[in-house]
Design a protein around this motif. Structure first.
Motif, mmCIF file in Angstrom:
data_model
loop_
_atom_site.group_PDB
_atom_site.id
_atom_site.type_symbol
_atom_site.label_atom_id
_atom_site.label_comp_id
_atom_site.label_asym_id
_atom_site.label_seq_id
_atom_site.Cartn_x
_atom_site.Cartn_y
_atom_site.Cartn_z
ATOM 1 N N UNK A 6 40.271 30.016 32.043
ATOM 2 C CA UNK A 6 41.190 30.973 32.569
ATOM 3 C C UNK A 6 40.841 32.413 32.543
ATOM 4 N N UNK A 7 39.962 32.995 31.857
ATOM 5 C CA UNK A 7 39.544 34.243 31.663
ATOM 6 C C UNK A 7 38.151 34.216 32.905
ATOM 7 N N UNK A 8 37.525 33.156 32.985
ATOM 8 C CA UNK A 8 36.519 33.289 34.061
ATOM 9 C C UNK A 8 37.079 33.088 35.407
ATOM 10 N N UNK A 45 39.725 36.796 39.199
ATOM 11 C CA UNK A 45 40.178 37.245 40.485
ATOM 12 C C UNK A 45 41.327 38.284 40.625
ATOM 13 N N UNK A 46 42.127 38.262 39.711
ATOM 14 C CA UNK A 46 42.928 39.499 39.414
ATOM 15 C C UNK A 46 42.246 40.539 38.930
ATOM 16 N N UNK A 47 41.216 40.696 38.361
ATOM 17 C CA UNK A 47 40.575 41.807 38.002
ATOM 18 C C UNK A 47 39.810 42.332 39.136
ATOM 19 N N UNK A 52 44.670 47.435 44.203
ATOM 20 C CA UNK A 52 45.961 46.668 44.711
ATOM 21 C C UNK A 52 46.197 45.728 43.688
ATOM 22 N N UNK A 53 47.802 45.247 43.726
ATOM 23 C CA UNK A 53 48.472 44.184 42.892
ATOM 24 C C UNK A 53 48.475 44.693 41.549
ATOM 25 N N UNK A 54 48.392 45.898 40.957
ATOM 26 C CA UNK A 54 48.611 46.455 39.773
ATOM 27 C C UNK A 54 49.666 46.100 39.073
ATOM 28 N N UNK A 107 45.688 37.594 46.524
ATOM 29 C CA UNK A 107 44.378 36.975 46.147
ATOM 30 C C UNK A 107 43.313 36.640 47.364
ATOM 31 N N UNK A 108 44.109 36.486 48.323
ATOM 32 C CA UNK A 108 43.115 36.400 49.609
ATOM 33 C C UNK A 108 42.044 37.300 49.653
ATOM 34 N N UNK A 109 42.251 38.667 49.367
ATOM 35 C CA UNK A 109 41.592 39.674 49.301
ATOM 36 C C UNK A 109 40.323 39.667 48.723
#
Length: 493
Positions: free
Chosen positions: A40-42, A47-49, A56-58, A276-278
């Protein structure tokens, strides 16, 4: 001396280490994730990081959750370093570290009331899971088993559940009662049709206590299917020492992984989703072709090299790929039995994908272990190998190498390698597997009949039973190397 990882020490880390460009105060939770582990973290957290680093997406930060007592230790480690993770990407020709900061909290594990409270929070719009292949309570036909004791308990105690699915049901019920729209449930585990499987588990659990609400869930909650991929070994003292020695970071639970990463997902998020497509996530109408390719070639390939590697006392995955017989076995099995079972995949050459997998397995830096690949075969074989055998039989294809893989798993479960070294328990059902493997030494059919939850009616298929028996008898008579040689050379086993 290594610097203890925390928000206050980020500026003390070397300039070559990637750090969050966003402040923790800028983030707010939008995702509750069950199963905060290395993958999950990898993967999702990374991806979110990356998205947060773009500004974006904060409002999509992660809150962790877990239902097992063992999750408490994980929470304690992450809490001590402000939920930060050191991620080390390793390829043959380069390595690099970055600090992942997309998690902002972690609910007290196994605290159903606290987890349900967070599930009911309107800010939580996605609930995601990485709870391993064995966490979905599936039988031999990959059907949800409502009679499992853990699920039966939640059915009888819906207000005090103990499983992920019972808690999701309770959280959804609270949201309905409070007039809050349902979150999306996003499975990130390596299971065919993982969204559908998760929906069946949630709906099946709800049906035990409230059939009408179960139908409401079926009709109103989104469960997008997805395909996830990144080779991510377990953390050991080796990885902690490398983080300290090479990067100057004291991290109680660093994550080491390969550079390759992939996520293909259906775009079905009624309450919205991060962009996430970004950052490279591919959104498609149908995940199934990508999913099947990955499960059959990568996960099937892991199983294929795992058990001969374990029997030959090989420690690391890349060392198994350096063994000419294991590498040749994987190549032949991939070409002749894995790839023929994979339908066309959009914008993908499946043969090239097979070669990519071979290169990824050969990465000498990743430190992935054969023992990790051998883990939990009783839950992984029904997902990655048995369906391939069924499909090959149905289309009249070869099952010779697949039957050999199954025989290698049986031989591994005898509990000793070919050198006589003891194999430590490596499956939730280890004692049963050892006893069944010991019986199968004299009667191979005992393995197939004894593992009805793995093979189902396949145990009665004459072609498979014969191929399995021939392979297992040959392994006991002549050993792994001799049998692999005959398979690779096209000779009778």
């Amino acid at each position: 001396m290594a610097t203890p990882l925390s928000l206050n020490t980020l500026d003390q880390l070397a300039e070559t280490i990637g750090k969050p460009s966003y402040a923790r105060a800028d983030l707010s939770a939008g995702i509750l994730h069950f199963g905060v582990g290395n993958f999950h973290r990898a993967h999702q957290a990374t991806y979110l990081h990356q998205l947060f680093n773009q500004g974006k997406g904060h409002d999509w930060a992660i809150v962790g959750a877990g239902v097992m007592e063992g999750d408490k230790r994980a929470r304690d480690v992450l809490a001590a370093q402000d939920w930060l993770t050191t991620l080390v990407e390793q390829e043959a020709d380069h390595s690099g570290a970055q600090i992942i900061g997309s998690m902002v909290d972690y609910v007290e594990p196994a605290n159903a009331a606290a987890i349900i409270d967070k599930l009911a929070d309107p800010a939580i719009r996605i609930v995601s899971t990485t709870i391993t292949e064995g966490g979905y309570f599936l039988d031999a036909t990959d059907t949800f088993d409502p009679a499992h004791p853990a699920i039966a308990y939640d059915g009888a105690n819906p207000d005090a559940p103990k499983t992920v699915f019972g808690m999701i049901v309770a959280g959804l019920k609270r949201r309905v009662a409070e007039g809050t729209a349902p979150f999306t449930v996003m499975c990130c585990d390596n299971i065919p049709h993982n969204g559908k499987v998760t929906r069946n588990a949630v709906v099946g659990t709800a049906k035990l206590s409230d059939p009408a609400f179960a139908q409401w869930i079926y009709e109103n909650v989104a469960f997008p299917n997805s395909m996830v991929d990144r080779i991510t070994p377990a953390t050991s003292d080796r990885e902690r020492q490398i983080a300290a020695d090479e990067y100057g970071i004291q991290d109680g639970w660093p994550v080491f992984c390969e550079g390759f990463i992939q996520w293909v997902m259906e775009d079905n998020f009624p309450l919205g989703r991060p962009a996430l497509e970004e950052v490279g996530v591919e959104f498609v109408n149908d995940v199934a072709p990508f999913e099947l390719m990955k499960l059959r070639i990568l996960n099937g390939g892991h199983a294929a090299i795992a058990y001969p590697g374990g029997l030959l006392d090989i420690h690391f995955v890349h060392e198994a790929m350096e063994h000419p017989l294991i590498r040749a076995y994987l190549a032949k099995l991939t070409e002749e039995e894995f790839i023929p079972g994979v339908p066309p995949v959009p914008n993908t050459d499946v043969n090239d994908y097979g070669k990519l997998i071979e290169r990824r397995f050969s990465n000498p830096k990743i430190g992935d272990t054969i023992r990790r690949l051998c883990l939990d075969g009783s839950n992984r074989q029904p997902k990655f190998i048995v369906p391939q055998i069924r499909d090959a039989i149905a289309r009249g294809g070869s099952i010779r190498g697949l039957a050999l893989e199954s025989a290698l798993w049986c031989r591994y479960c005898y509990g000793t390698s070919e050198s006589g070294a003891e194999i430590a328990p490596n499956d939730p059902n280890w004692d049963m597997l050892v006893a069944t493997s010991q019986a199968a030494k004299a009667n191979p059919q005992a393995w197939l009949d004894g593992l009805s939850n793995v093979y189902g009616d396949l145990a009665g298929n004459e072609d498979f039973a014969t191929a399995f028996s021939v392979a297992l008898n040959a392994l006991w008579q002549d050993g792994t190397a001799a049998v692999l040689t005959r398979y690779v050379e096209g000779q009778p086993l």
